[in-house]
Design a protein around this motif. Sequence first.
Motif, PDB file in Angstrom:
ATOM      1  N   UNK A 160       0.833  -1.206   0.000  1.00  0.00           N
ATOM      2  CA  UNK A 160       0.000   0.000   0.000  1.00  0.00           C
ATOM      3  C   UNK A 160       0.868   1.258   0.000  1.00  0.00           C
ATOM      4  N   UNK A 161       2.004   1.218   0.683  1.00  0.00           N
ATOM      5  CA  UNK A 161       2.903   2.369   0.692  1.00  0.00           C
ATOM      6  C   UNK A 161       3.440   2.614  -0.708  1.00  0.00           C
ATOM      7  N   UNK A 162       3.725   1.561  -1.451  1.00  0.00           N
ATOM      8  CA  UNK A 162       4.223   1.731  -2.823  1.00  0.00           C
ATOM      9  C   UNK A 162       3.148   2.325  -3.730  1.00  0.00           C
ATOM     10  N   UNK A 163       1.896   2.111  -3.376  1.00  0.00           N
ATOM     11  CA  UNK A 163       0.810   2.672  -4.157  1.00  0.00           C
ATOM     12  C   UNK A 163       0.538   4.133  -3.850  1.00  0.00           C
ATOM     13  N   UNK A 164       1.214   4.672  -2.853  1.00  0.00           N
ATOM     14  CA  UNK A 164       0.977   6.052  -2.429  1.00  0.00           C
ATOM     15  C   UNK A 164       2.303   6.811  -2.285  1.00  0.00           C
ATOM     16  N   UNK A 165       3.190   6.621  -3.246  1.00  0.00           N
ATOM     17  CA  UNK A 165       4.511   7.249  -3.162  1.00  0.00           C
ATOM     18  C   UNK A 165       4.483   8.775  -3.152  1.00  0.00           C
ATOM     19  N   UNK A 166       3.591   9.453  -3.880  1.00  0.00           N
ATOM     20  CA  UNK A 166       3.573  10.913  -3.783  1.00  0.00           C
ATOM     21  C   UNK A 166       3.302  11.413  -2.359  1.00  0.00           C
ATOM     22  N   UNK A 167       2.395  10.762  -1.650  1.00  0.00           N
ATOM     23  CA  UNK A 167       2.112  11.169  -0.267  1.00  0.00           C
ATOM     24  C   UNK A 167       3.303  10.875   0.639  1.00  0.00           C
TER      25      UNK A 167
END
Length: 168
Positions: free
Chosen positions: A57-64
């Motif tokens: 999930x962290x990889x799916x939200x790299x901009x944040x």
Amino acid sequence: MAVVEHARFGRLDTGTTDGPDVIWQGTGQLAGEEVEVLLWAGSAGEPSVGELDLLAARLGDLPALDAAAREALRAHLREDRSFIDFHIDELEGAEAVERLVGAAGGEQVGADAFVAALRPHGIGLWLNGVSAGAPVVLDYVFAPDVSDQILAVRMTAEGAVDSVDWES
């Protein structure tokens, strides 16, 4: 043999690791640059699917993650300028330093300008039990062609910043 299938990471084999070892590698887009992503495991056995899901999930939200990391970097460098000063002093004459110094117009290079000049270097994902620290690490570098110094932003599996550490 500890083998687990995961939707994001595929087939992971942790049964052959004696200590920290990379069990998956890929790439991700961070601040407009492609960076290497490494998933680390130890000899603790099979990782849980829940833990892998959190890291995926962290990889799916790299901009944040990048935004949170850069805010933490700015706060850290406002409090402790040693990383900035090291690079300004040690890399005097380097193009990246000259650009920052010139833009500062005779003033000290500020944390905001310095953080804007940092480039993402890589992402480390650490499965539980491998590292005493937070499981997500974003590495940032300044002028990587002339410096091997890294500011590592450690984050929880939920994406909260845990620490900023100077490494080389």
